[in-house]
Motif scaffolding. Sequence first.
Motif, short mmCIF file in Angstrom:
data_model
loop_
_atom_site.label_atom_id
_atom_site.label_comp_id
_atom_site.label_asym_id
_atom_site.label_seq_id
_atom_site.Cartn_x
_atom_site.Cartn_y
_atom_site.Cartn_z
N LEU A 1 12.53 -4.98 6.76
CA LEU A 1 13.51 -4.76 5.71
C LEU A 1 13.63 -5.97 4.80
O LEU A 1 13.87 -5.83 3.59
CB LEU A 1 14.87 -4.42 6.33
CG LEU A 1 15.00 -3.01 6.92
CD1 LEU A 1 16.20 -2.92 7.84
CD2 LEU A 1 15.09 -1.97 5.81
N ASP A 2 13.46 -7.17 5.34
CA ASP A 2 13.49 -8.37 4.51
C ASP A 2 12.25 -8.48 3.63
O ASP A 2 12.35 -8.78 2.44
CB ASP A 2 13.57 -9.62 5.40
CG ASP A 2 14.94 -9.84 6.01
OD1 ASP A 2 15.93 -9.33 5.44
OD2 ASP A 2 15.02 -10.50 7.06
N ALA A 3 11.08 -8.24 4.23
CA ALA A 3 9.82 -8.54 3.54
C ALA A 3 9.33 -7.41 2.64
O ALA A 3 8.49 -7.64 1.77
CB ALA A 3 8.74 -8.89 4.58
N ALA A 4 9.81 -6.20 2.86
CA ALA A 4 9.34 -5.05 2.06
C ALA A 4 10.53 -4.28 1.53
O ALA A 4 10.53 -3.04 1.51
CB ALA A 4 8.42 -4.17 2.89
N ALA A 5 11.55 -5.00 1.08
CA ALA A 5 12.81 -4.37 0.69
C ALA A 5 12.65 -3.34 -0.42
O ALA A 5 13.33 -2.31 -0.43
CB ALA A 5 13.81 -5.45 0.27
N GLN A 6 11.75 -3.59 -1.36
CA GLN A 6 11.62 -2.69 -2.51
C GLN A 6 11.25 -1.27 -2.09
O GLN A 6 11.66 -0.30 -2.73
CB GLN A 6 10.57 -3.24 -3.48
CG GLN A 6 10.35 -2.35 -4.72
CD GLN A 6 9.30 -2.91 -5.65
OE1 GLN A 6 8.78 -4.01 -5.43
NE2 GLN A 6 8.97 -2.16 -6.69
N ASP B 1 0.81 -1.22 0.00
CA ASP B 1 0.00 0.00 0.00
C ASP B 1 0.85 1.27 0.00
O ASP B 1 0.84 2.02 -0.98
CB ASP B 1 -0.95 -0.01 1.20
CG ASP B 1 -1.89 -1.21 1.18
OD1 ASP B 1 -2.78 -1.25 0.32
OD2 ASP B 1 -1.70 -2.11 2.01
N LEU B 2 1.58 1.52 1.08
CA LEU B 2 2.27 2.80 1.20
C LEU B 2 3.34 2.98 0.13
O LEU B 2 3.38 4.02 -0.54
CB LEU B 2 2.89 2.92 2.59
CG LEU B 2 3.64 4.24 2.87
CD1 LEU B 2 2.72 5.44 2.73
CD2 LEU B 2 4.27 4.21 4.26
N GLY B 3 4.21 2.00 -0.05
CA GLY B 3 5.27 2.12 -1.04
C GLY B 3 4.74 2.35 -2.45
O GLY B 3 5.14 3.31 -3.12
N PRO B 4 3.84 1.48 -2.93
CA PRO B 4 3.31 1.69 -4.28
C PRO B 4 2.58 3.03 -4.45
O PRO B 4 2.70 3.66 -5.50
CB PRO B 4 2.35 0.51 -4.45
CG PRO B 4 2.90 -0.55 -3.56
CD PRO B 4 3.43 0.18 -2.37
N LYS B 5 1.86 3.47 -3.43
CA LYS B 5 1.12 4.73 -3.57
C LYS B 5 2.06 5.94 -3.59
O LYS B 5 1.82 6.91 -4.32
CB LYS B 5 0.07 4.86 -2.48
CG LYS B 5 -1.13 3.96 -2.71
CD LYS B 5 -2.19 4.13 -1.66
CE LYS B 5 -3.40 3.24 -1.98
NZ LYS B 5 -4.12 3.68 -3.20
#
Length: 459
Positions: free
Chosen positions: A270-275, A239-243
Motif C-alpha cells: 500500500l505504501d509503494a504502489a498507492a496509486q 505493470d498491472l495497475g497501468p495496464k
Amino acid sequence: MLSAFAPGLVLAPAAHAEPSVGVWLTTQDGRQLLARQPDAEFGSGGGHRTITVDPGETHQTMTGFGAALTDSSAALMNASPRRDELLTELFDQREGIGLTAVRQVIGASDFAREVYSYDEVPPGQDDYDLSEFSIAHDEADILPLLRRAKELSPELNTVATPWSAPGWMKSGGSMIGGELPAQNYQVFADYLVKFVQAYQRAGVPIDALTPQNEPLNTQESYPGSPMAPDAQAAFVRNDLGPKLEQAGLGTEVFAYDHNWDDVDYPNQVLDAAAQYTDGAAFHCYGGDPSAQSAVHEAHPDAEIHLTECSGTESADPANTFRDTLAWQADNLIIGGTRNHASSVLLWNLALDPAHGPVLDGACTDCTGVTTVDGGDVRYNAEYYALGHASKFVRPGAVRVGSNDLGEVRNAAFRNPDGSIALIAHNPTGGEQTFTVSAQNRAFDYTLPAGGLATFSWPG
C-alpha cells in the motif's frame, strides 16, 4: 440432516402500528436454523447489560458476504439435479440468504479437478502474444452459475484471484512450484487484463483483483507462486495497475490476500504502489482479525476485505456444526466486520461428502457452505453464519456504532434504506439476557448458549 430454512421465513413487514424488531435465530444444536422468532418490541427493555446501537457513528461501507465458486464447487453444483434450488437458496434474498459477493479463481486452485490455466501450450513452448488465451474451460460449469447468480443477486460483487500464472511463464515451467520471474510481469499483467475483459464479455464483470493468492505460501503440491512484498508492489505499480488503466477497466486491486499474521506485507504494498492499490485482502488461517484494524490505522483510506476462510471438520464430526457456527460468527461475521472488513468471503460454496474434489496435498477436511452429492444437498453452518449477515446487511450498508459486551459479541449496520441490522452471538455456555438500545428506544432479549441472532428494524 440439516437443511435450508423453511419457506415461511421470507422477509415480510411486521403487522404492527409501531416499528417492531424482527428476530432470526440459529442455535448451536441446529434445531433453529435462521428461523424467524416472535418479534421483539421497543419499549420493553431496560435494566440489563446494554448494547447501544448508534447509527450516527459510521465505519466502513459494506460490499457483501459470500464464498468462492471454485472449479470443484461449480462442477458439483452444476451437475446436481437440485442446481436451481441451490442457486436460489444461496443468492436470492427473499427465498434464500441473498449472498452478494463471490470469489473467482483465475485458473486452477487446490480445489479443482485438474491443473489448468487460460493459456495452455505444449511443454517447452511459450505464448507471449497470448494467442492461445481462452476461458472456454469456465463455460462448462463456472460461468453459467455465475450468470445465474448475478440474475438472482444483481448487486453481486466479484473478486478474482490467481493461484499461479500459466506454467510457461514461470521459472519451473509449471503452475506447481516455481516463481514468476520479473521479466514476465508484463505478460502476466496482460493475461490478467485479458481475463477481466473475457469475463466482462461473458456477462460477469470483475470488480476487484488480487495479484496473487497467498503470496507467502511455498506449497509445492498444487498451483501456487510465492511473491515477496517488494515484488508485488513493483508488479502492481509498473505493470498491472497501468495496464488495467490503459484498458479502461475500473477493476480495483487489493494487496496481499493472505493470513492475518502479517501486516507488514500489505502495508508495504500500500505504501509503494498507492496509486494502483485500493486496499488489502486477508485470510483467516493465522493471526486474528485485529490485523485488519492495524492496516486500516496505517492506511485509513484503503479498503479491507476478508477474502478466504474455510471451515474444517471437527475432531468429533458431530461437533462440526456447533464449532463452525461459533468460530465463524465471532471471527468472521462479527470480528471481521468490527475490524473494518467491507466484505467477508468464505472458501468453497460446495464440496462433496469426502471434502473434495481436491488436488493432492491440499486440505482434506475442509467444509463448504454446502455439501453436494448429486441430489443430496446439505446446508452447513457456513450457510447460516453467512445468512445471518447477507440476508439483512445489503451492499452499501454502513457499519455503525455498537459496544461489544464480550458475553454477547455483536456488529450493527445501517442499510441504504435506513433499516438497522444487529448481529449478535452468545459464545458462552449459558443463556445471556441483554438490552438493545437504539435512539432512545430499547428491548430485551435472551440469547441461548451458542446462539446466533439477527435483529432487524426500520431506521
